[in-house]
Design a protein around this motif. Structure first.
Motif, PDB file in Angstrom:
ATOM      1  N   VAL A 138       0.961  -1.317   0.038  1.00 49.72           N
ATOM      2  CA  VAL A 138       0.055  -0.108  -0.128  1.00 49.72           C
ATOM      3  C   VAL A 138       0.911   1.387   0.067  1.00 49.72           C
ATOM      4  CG1 VAL A 138      -1.923  -1.070   1.113  1.00 49.72           C
ATOM      5  CG2 VAL A 138      -0.131   0.147   2.562  1.00 49.72           C
ATOM      6  N   VAL A 139       0.244   2.361  -0.188  1.00 49.85           N
ATOM      7  CA  VAL A 139       1.046   3.753  -0.409  1.00 49.85           C
ATOM      8  C   VAL A 139       1.416   4.179   1.169  1.00 49.85           C
ATOM      9  CG1 VAL A 139       0.710   6.211  -0.701  1.00 49.85           C
ATOM     10  CG2 VAL A 139      -0.359   4.672  -2.179  1.00 49.85           C
ATOM     11  N   HIS A 140       2.903   4.459   1.364  1.00 50.09           N
ATOM     12  CA  HIS A 140       3.210   4.704   2.479  1.00 50.09           C
ATOM     13  C   HIS A 140       3.953   6.053   2.410  1.00 50.09           C
ATOM     14  CE1 HIS A 140       2.453   1.181   4.590  1.00 50.09           C
ATOM     15  NE2 HIS A 140       3.473   0.390   3.653  1.00 50.09           N
ATOM     16  N   GLU A 141       3.889   6.947   3.754  1.00 54.45           N
ATOM     17  CA  GLU A 141       4.464   8.158   3.678  1.00 54.45           C
ATOM     18  C   GLU A 141       5.580   7.961   4.898  1.00 54.45           C
ATOM     19  OE1 GLU A 141       0.582  11.009   2.892  1.00 54.45           O
ATOM     20  OE2 GLU A 141       1.234  10.555   4.922  1.00 54.45           O
ATOM     21  N   PHE A 142       6.654   9.052   4.540  1.00 54.94           N
ATOM     22  CA  PHE A 142       7.845   9.350   5.229  1.00 54.94           C
ATOM     23  C   PHE A 142       7.704  10.617   5.914  1.00 54.94           C
ATOM     24  CE2 PHE A 142      12.042  10.311   6.524  1.00 54.94           C
ATOM     25  CZ  PHE A 142      12.777   9.097   7.025  1.00 54.94           C
ATOM     26  N   ILE A 143       7.260  10.941   6.975  1.00 53.75           N
ATOM     27  CA  ILE A 143       6.804  12.523   7.419  1.00 53.75           C
ATOM     28  C   ILE A 143       7.506  12.886   8.481  1.00 53.75           C
ATOM     29  CG2 ILE A 143       5.092  13.935   8.383  1.00 53.75           C
ATOM     30  CD1 ILE A 143       2.817  12.333   7.309  1.00 53.75           C
ATOM     31  N   ILE A 144       8.285  13.810   8.234  1.00 58.05           N
ATOM     32  CA  ILE A 144       9.037  14.376   9.439  1.00 58.05           C
ATOM     33  C   ILE A 144       8.459  15.351  10.034  1.00 58.05           C
ATOM     34  CG2 ILE A 144      11.448  15.422  10.135  1.00 58.05           C
ATOM     35  CD1 ILE A 144      12.699  14.219   7.418  1.00 58.05           C
ATOM     36  N   GLU A 180       8.444  17.732   6.794  1.00 55.88           N
ATOM     37  CA  GLU A 180       8.797  17.310   5.359  1.00 55.88           C
ATOM     38  C   GLU A 180       7.939  15.820   4.972  1.00 55.88           C
ATOM     39  OE1 GLU A 180      11.165  18.850   3.312  1.00 55.88           O
ATOM     40  OE2 GLU A 180      10.405  17.578   1.714  1.00 55.88           O
ATOM     41  N   LEU A 181       7.258  16.008   3.817  1.00 52.28           N
ATOM     42  CA  LEU A 181       6.184  14.774   3.592  1.00 52.28           C
ATOM     43  C   LEU A 181       6.864  14.092   2.570  1.00 52.28           C
ATOM     44  CD1 LEU A 181       2.524  14.789   3.894  1.00 52.28           C
ATOM     45  CD2 LEU A 181       3.715  13.350   2.064  1.00 52.28           C
ATOM     46  N   ILE A 182       6.973  12.823   2.429  1.00 54.93           N
ATOM     47  CA  ILE A 182       7.322  12.092   1.401  1.00 54.93           C
ATOM     48  C   ILE A 182       6.362  10.953   1.085  1.00 54.93           C
ATOM     49  CG2 ILE A 182       9.138  10.435   0.242  1.00 54.93           C
ATOM     50  CD1 ILE A 182      11.360  12.197   1.526  1.00 54.93           C
ATOM     51  N   LYS A 183       5.883  10.885   0.025  1.00 58.57           N
ATOM     52  CA  LYS A 183       4.711  10.040  -0.337  1.00 58.57           C
ATOM     53  C   LYS A 183       5.378   8.738  -1.321  1.00 58.57           C
ATOM     54  CE  LYS A 183      -0.107  10.058  -0.414  1.00 58.57           C
ATOM     55  NZ  LYS A 183      -1.333  11.033  -0.187  1.00 58.57           N
ATOM     56  N   VAL A 184       5.082   7.688  -1.106  1.00 57.61           N
ATOM     57  CA  VAL A 184       5.669   6.476  -1.852  1.00 57.61           C
ATOM     58  C   VAL A 184       4.700   5.429  -2.325  1.00 57.61           C
ATOM     59  CG1 VAL A 184       7.919   4.932  -2.601  1.00 57.61           C
ATOM     60  CG2 VAL A 184       7.918   6.900  -0.660  1.00 57.61           C
ATOM     61  N   PRO A 185       4.291   5.316  -3.544  1.00 53.41           N
ATOM     62  CA  PRO A 185       3.399   4.546  -3.933  1.00 53.41           C
ATOM     63  C   PRO A 185       4.084   2.939  -3.846  1.00 53.41           C
ATOM     64  CG  PRO A 185       3.787   5.840  -6.028  1.00 53.41           C
ATOM     65  CD  PRO A 185       4.796   6.036  -4.875  1.00 53.41           C
ATOM     66  N   PRO A 186       3.181   2.060  -3.723  1.00 48.29           N
ATOM     67  CA  PRO A 186       3.900   0.632  -3.501  1.00 48.29           C
ATOM     68  C   PRO A 186       4.785   0.001  -4.758  1.00 48.29           C
ATOM     69  CG  PRO A 186       1.453   0.522  -3.777  1.00 48.29           C
ATOM     70  CD  PRO A 186       1.997   2.180  -3.675  1.00 48.29           C
ATOM     71  N   GLY A 187       5.688  -0.552  -4.434  1.00 49.15           N
ATOM     72  CA  GLY A 187       6.643  -1.263  -5.503  1.00 49.15           C
ATOM     73  C   GLY A 187       7.606  -0.109  -6.025  1.00 49.15           C
ATOM     74  N   HIS A 188       7.498   1.032  -5.413  1.00 51.76           N
ATOM     75  CA  HIS A 188       8.566   1.973  -5.983  1.00 51.76           C
ATOM     76  C   HIS A 188       9.581   2.168  -5.004  1.00 51.76           C
ATOM     77  CE1 HIS A 188       6.151   4.423  -9.262  1.00 51.76           C
ATOM     78  NE2 HIS A 188       5.369   3.192  -9.123  1.00 51.76           N
ATOM     79  N   SER A 189      10.841   2.312  -5.796  1.00 52.91           N
ATOM     80  CA  SER A 189      12.086   2.329  -4.967  1.00 52.91           C
ATOM     81  C   SER A 189      12.367   3.911  -5.481  1.00 52.91           C
ATOM     82  CB  SER A 189      13.021   1.488  -5.228  1.00 52.91           C
ATOM     83  OG  SER A 189      12.582   0.407  -4.584  1.00 52.91           O
ATOM     84  N   GLN A 190      12.488   5.006  -4.792  1.00 57.25           N
ATOM     85  CA  GLN A 190      12.543   6.175  -5.126  1.00 57.25           C
ATOM     86  C   GLN A 190      13.535   6.932  -4.162  1.00 57.25           C
ATOM     87  OE1 GLN A 190       8.252   6.678  -6.068  1.00 57.25           O
ATOM     88  NE2 GLN A 190       9.439   8.876  -6.578  1.00 57.25           N
ATOM     89  N   ILE A 213      -0.672   7.987   6.824  1.00 61.94           N
ATOM     90  CA  ILE A 213      -1.747   7.343   6.399  1.00 61.94           C
ATOM     91  C   ILE A 213      -2.510   6.566   7.510  1.00 61.94           C
ATOM     92  CG2 ILE A 213      -2.909   5.775   4.538  1.00 61.94           C
ATOM     93  CD1 ILE A 213      -0.470   6.512   2.853  1.00 61.94           C
ATOM     94  N   VAL A 214      -3.950   6.838   7.417  1.00 61.88           N
ATOM     95  CA  VAL A 214      -4.749   6.470   8.572  1.00 61.88           C
ATOM     96  C   VAL A 214      -4.361   4.944   8.852  1.00 61.88           C
ATOM     97  CG1 VAL A 214      -7.113   5.771   9.371  1.00 61.88           C
ATOM     98  CG2 VAL A 214      -6.485   7.895   8.012  1.00 61.88           C
TER      99      VAL A 214
END
Ligand SMILES: [Cu+2]
Length: 132
Positions: free
Chosen positions: A60-66, A87-97, A116-117
């Motif tokens: 599922v989509v995950h975020e990395f929020i500082i 800072e907010l970084i949002k990454v869709p599943p399966g993506h390495s960015q 995400i909830v």
């Protein structure tokens, strides 16, 4: 004699790798899974440009929020927490960015959460230590 040199080379390699993992780094390697950050503690130098390499292994989509210094998302990340986002970084599943951001100028421990909830409650939390 050969054995001694071999031993010293291994010792040196271990010492170097131990140093690298302990000090602050301008490059962070983060693995995202459902529902965790690995590792869950990072150390970066204040005010520097930081590169975050995210390997997303979840479904599922995950975020990395500082979160801003002195704030935390509490039990769950919601509307009230939006103004406290550094800072907010949002990454869709399966993506390495890879992403870049400027490290905060103030040293301290910053909370990292998945916004995400349900994700924070499920364990998506980490600590970002900023050092001078
Ligand atoms: Cu998440």
């Amino acid at each position: 004699m050969k054995k001694t040199i071999y031993f010293l080379v291994i010792l040196l390699a271990l010492t170097l790798s131990a140093c690298q993992s302990k000090g602050p780094s301008t490059e962070l390697n983060v693995e995202m899974t459902d529902f965790a950050f690995t590792p869950n503690h990072f150390m970066i130098p204040a005010g520097k440009e930081i590169t975050v390499n995210i390997a997303h292994h979840g479904s599922v989509v995950h975020e990395f929020i500082i979160m801003k210094l002195g704030t935390n998302a509490g039990d769950s990340f919601d509307e009230d927490d939006q103004p406290n986002v550094y800072e907010l970084i949002k990454v869709p599943p399966g993506h390495s960015q890879s992403f870049t951001f400027t490290a905060p100028s103030e040293p301290g421990d910053y909370q990292v959460v998945g916004g995400i909830v349900g994700h924070l409650q499920s364990g998506m939390t980490a600590t970002l230590t900023v050092v001078q």
